[in-house]
Design a protein around this motif. Structure first.
Motif, PDB file in Angstrom:
ATOM      1  N   GLY A   1      10.878   7.713  17.659  1.00  0.00           N
ATOM      2  CA  GLY A   1      12.143   7.003  17.857  1.00  0.00           C
ATOM      3  C   GLY A   1      13.258   7.597  17.025  1.00  0.00           C
ATOM      4  N   ARG A   2      14.453   7.071  17.254  1.00  0.00           N
ATOM      5  CA  ARG A   2      15.625   7.463  16.466  1.00  0.00           C
ATOM      6  C   ARG A   2      16.055   6.277  15.629  1.00  0.00           C
ATOM      7  NH1 ARG A   2      18.529  12.358  17.863  1.00  0.00           N
ATOM      8  NH2 ARG A   2      19.791  11.694  16.116  1.00  0.00           N
ATOM      9  N   ASP A   3      16.181   6.515  14.332  1.00  0.00           N
ATOM     10  CA  ASP A   3      16.690   5.522  13.393  1.00  0.00           C
ATOM     11  C   ASP A   3      17.915   6.150  12.753  1.00  0.00           C
ATOM     12  OD1 ASP A   3      16.927   3.252  11.775  1.00  0.00           O
ATOM     13  OD2 ASP A   3      15.572   4.069  10.247  1.00  0.00           O
ATOM     14  N   GLY A   4      19.097   5.781  13.239  1.00  0.00           N
ATOM     15  CA  GLY A   4      20.313   6.464  12.800  1.00  0.00           C
ATOM     16  C   GLY A   4      20.271   7.890  13.289  1.00  0.00           C
ATOM     17  N   ASP A   5      20.487   8.872  12.371  1.00  0.00           N
ATOM     18  CA  ASP A   5      20.404  10.261  12.823  1.00  0.00           C
ATOM     19  C   ASP A   5      19.012  10.842  12.629  1.00  0.00           C
ATOM     20  OD1 ASP A   5      22.269   9.415  10.910  1.00  0.00           O
ATOM     21  OD2 ASP A   5      22.556  11.388  10.086  1.00  0.00           O
ATOM     22  N   ALA A   6      18.063  10.091  12.153  1.00  0.00           N
ATOM     23  CA  ALA A   6      16.719  10.623  11.895  1.00  0.00           C
ATOM     24  C   ALA A   6      15.799  10.444  13.100  1.00  0.00           C
ATOM     25  CB  ALA A   6      16.110   9.940  10.681  1.00  0.00           C
ATOM     26  N   LEU A   7      15.020  11.476  13.348  1.00  0.00           N
ATOM     27  CA  LEU A   7      13.928  11.391  14.310  1.00  0.00           C
ATOM     28  C   LEU A   7      12.719  10.892  13.524  1.00  0.00           C
ATOM     29  CD1 LEU A   7      13.039  12.049  17.225  1.00  0.00           C
ATOM     30  CD2 LEU A   7      12.229  14.244  16.338  1.00  0.00           C
ATOM     31  N   VAL A   8      12.112   9.807  13.997  1.00  0.00           N
ATOM     32  CA  VAL A   8      11.035   9.173  13.233  1.00  0.00           C
ATOM     33  C   VAL A   8       9.749   9.170  14.054  1.00  0.00           C
ATOM     34  CG1 VAL A   8      10.325   7.130  11.935  1.00  0.00           C
ATOM     35  CG2 VAL A   8      12.754   7.682  12.142  1.00  0.00           C
ATOM     36  N   PHE A   9       8.682   9.618  13.405  1.00  0.00           N
ATOM     37  CA  PHE A   9       7.347   9.574  13.985  1.00  0.00           C
ATOM     38  C   PHE A   9       6.656   8.363  13.380  1.00  0.00           C
ATOM     39  CE2 PHE A   9       8.780  13.943  13.741  1.00  0.00           C
ATOM     40  CZ  PHE A   9       8.613  14.365  15.054  1.00  0.00           C
ATOM     41  N   PHE A  10       6.183   7.461  14.237  1.00  0.00           N
ATOM     42  CA  PHE A  10       5.587   6.208  13.765  1.00  0.00           C
ATOM     43  C   PHE A  10       4.078   6.215  13.978  1.00  0.00           C
ATOM     44  CE2 PHE A  10       9.941   4.987  14.869  1.00  0.00           C
ATOM     45  CZ  PHE A  10      10.319   4.274  13.747  1.00  0.00           C
ATOM     46  N   GLU A  11       3.342   5.878  12.931  1.00  0.00           N
ATOM     47  CA  GLU A  11       1.919   5.609  13.025  1.00  0.00           C
ATOM     48  C   GLU A  11       1.779   4.091  12.984  1.00  0.00           C
ATOM     49  OE1 GLU A  11      -2.328   5.993  12.977  1.00  0.00           O
ATOM     50  OE2 GLU A  11      -0.677   7.210  13.736  1.00  0.00           O
ATOM     51  N   VAL A  12       1.161   3.516  14.011  1.00  0.00           N
ATOM     52  CA  VAL A  12       0.990   2.070  14.102  1.00  0.00           C
ATOM     53  C   VAL A  12      -0.446   1.733  13.707  1.00  0.00           C
ATOM     54  CG1 VAL A  12       1.048   0.064  15.638  1.00  0.00           C
ATOM     55  CG2 VAL A  12       2.707   1.924  15.940  1.00  0.00           C
ATOM     56  N   ARG A  13      -0.594   0.797  12.779  1.00  0.00           N
ATOM     57  CA  ARG A  13      -1.908   0.374  12.307  1.00  0.00           C
ATOM     58  C   ARG A  13      -2.033  -1.128  12.399  1.00  0.00           C
ATOM     59  NH1 ARG A  13      -5.975   3.950  10.474  1.00  0.00           N
ATOM     60  NH2 ARG A  13      -5.144   5.902  11.258  1.00  0.00           N
ATOM     61  N   TYR A  14      -3.156  -1.595  12.934  1.00  0.00           N
ATOM     62  CA  TYR A  14      -3.444  -3.029  13.019  1.00  0.00           C
ATOM     63  C   TYR A  14      -4.784  -3.297  12.348  1.00  0.00           C
ATOM     64  CZ  TYR A  14      -5.014  -7.487  14.810  1.00  0.00           C
ATOM     65  OH  TYR A  14      -5.503  -8.760  14.898  1.00  0.00           O
ATOM     66  N   ARG A  15      -4.848  -4.377  11.631  1.00  0.00           N
ATOM     67  CA  ARG A  15      -6.108  -4.875  11.089  1.00  0.00           C
ATOM     68  C   ARG A  15      -6.166  -6.367  11.359  1.00  0.00           C
ATOM     69  NH1 ARG A  15      -7.205  -0.551  11.589  1.00  0.00           N
ATOM     70  NH2 ARG A  15      -8.032   0.974  10.155  1.00  0.00           N
ATOM     71  N   GLY A  16      -7.295  -6.802  11.852  1.00  0.00           N
ATOM     72  CA  GLY A  16      -7.470  -8.203  12.224  1.00  0.00           C
ATOM     73  C   GLY A  16      -7.806  -9.086  11.044  1.00  0.00           C
ATOM     74  N   PRO A  17      -7.974 -10.371  11.310  1.00  0.00           N
ATOM     75  CA  PRO A  17      -8.316 -11.313  10.242  1.00  0.00           C
ATOM     76  C   PRO A  17      -9.673 -10.944   9.639  1.00  0.00           C
ATOM     77  CG  PRO A  17      -8.504 -12.357  12.402  1.00  0.00           C
ATOM     78  CD  PRO A  17      -7.934 -10.993  12.624  1.00  0.00           C
ATOM     79  N   GLY A  18      -9.769 -11.080   8.348  1.00  0.00           N
ATOM     80  CA  GLY A  18     -11.023 -10.778   7.679  1.00  0.00           C
ATOM     81  C   GLY A  18     -11.206  -9.313   7.325  1.00  0.00           C
ATOM     82  N   SER A  19     -10.254  -8.477   7.678  1.00  0.00           N
ATOM     83  CA  SER A  19     -10.357  -7.063   7.330  1.00  0.00           C
ATOM     84  C   SER A  19     -10.262  -6.907   5.815  1.00  0.00           C
ATOM     85  CB  SER A  19      -9.229  -6.275   8.000  1.00  0.00           C
ATOM     86  OG  SER A  19      -9.294  -4.921   7.614  1.00  0.00           O
ATOM     87  N   LEU A  20     -11.072  -6.030   5.258  1.00  0.00           N
ATOM     88  CA  LEU A  20     -11.083  -5.839   3.817  1.00  0.00           C
ATOM     89  C   LEU A  20      -9.977  -4.889   3.351  1.00  0.00           C
ATOM     90  CD1 LEU A  20     -14.934  -5.522   3.283  1.00  0.00           C
ATOM     91  CD2 LEU A  20     -13.479  -7.534   2.983  1.00  0.00           C
TER      92      LEU A  20
END
Length: 121
Positions: free
Chosen positions: A42-61
């Protein structure tokens, strides 16, 4: 949601909506190249941003952001570098951010956006 790919796609969409609500223009999703996979770009202002999306469910350590191993960080840097090279975007400011998602207590999700989370060596 059955498999990990479906779960990943679902939470990438959650992250994309969250980022869009904060002014980020999502350009691409699930970009695969020789360097590896990039969840969102995506673009955030003038920066090109690479996003890593992480999910952890309930009870994750482990919290989602802490689940990114050093080898995964290297793959993300390599994938981002390959993308910049392939599209001739080296002169554009860029960074790698992490969007960490966990079940919330007040809202459905607790989302944490960590800017510049992963640095190239």
């Amino acid at each position: 949601m059955e498999g990990s790919r479906e779960i990943g796609t679902y939470y990438e969409a959650v992250a994309a909506r969250y980022l869009a609500s904060r002014g980020v223009s999502i350009l691409e999703q699930n970009v695969y190249n020789r360097g590896g996979e990039i969840d969102l770009i995506g673009r955030d202002g003038d920066a090109l941003v690479f996003f890593e999306v992480r999910y952890r469910g309930p009870g994750s350590l482990v919290d989602p952001a802490s689940s990114i191993t050093p080898s995964k960080q290297r793959r993300l840097v390599r994938a981002a570098s390959f993308y910049l090279h392939k599209h001739n975007l080296w002169d554009l400011p860029s960074r790698i951010d992490v969007v960490a998602i966990m079940p919330g207590t007040v809202r459905k999700y607790r989302v944490q956006w960590i800017r510049n989370a992963i640095q190239a060596d």
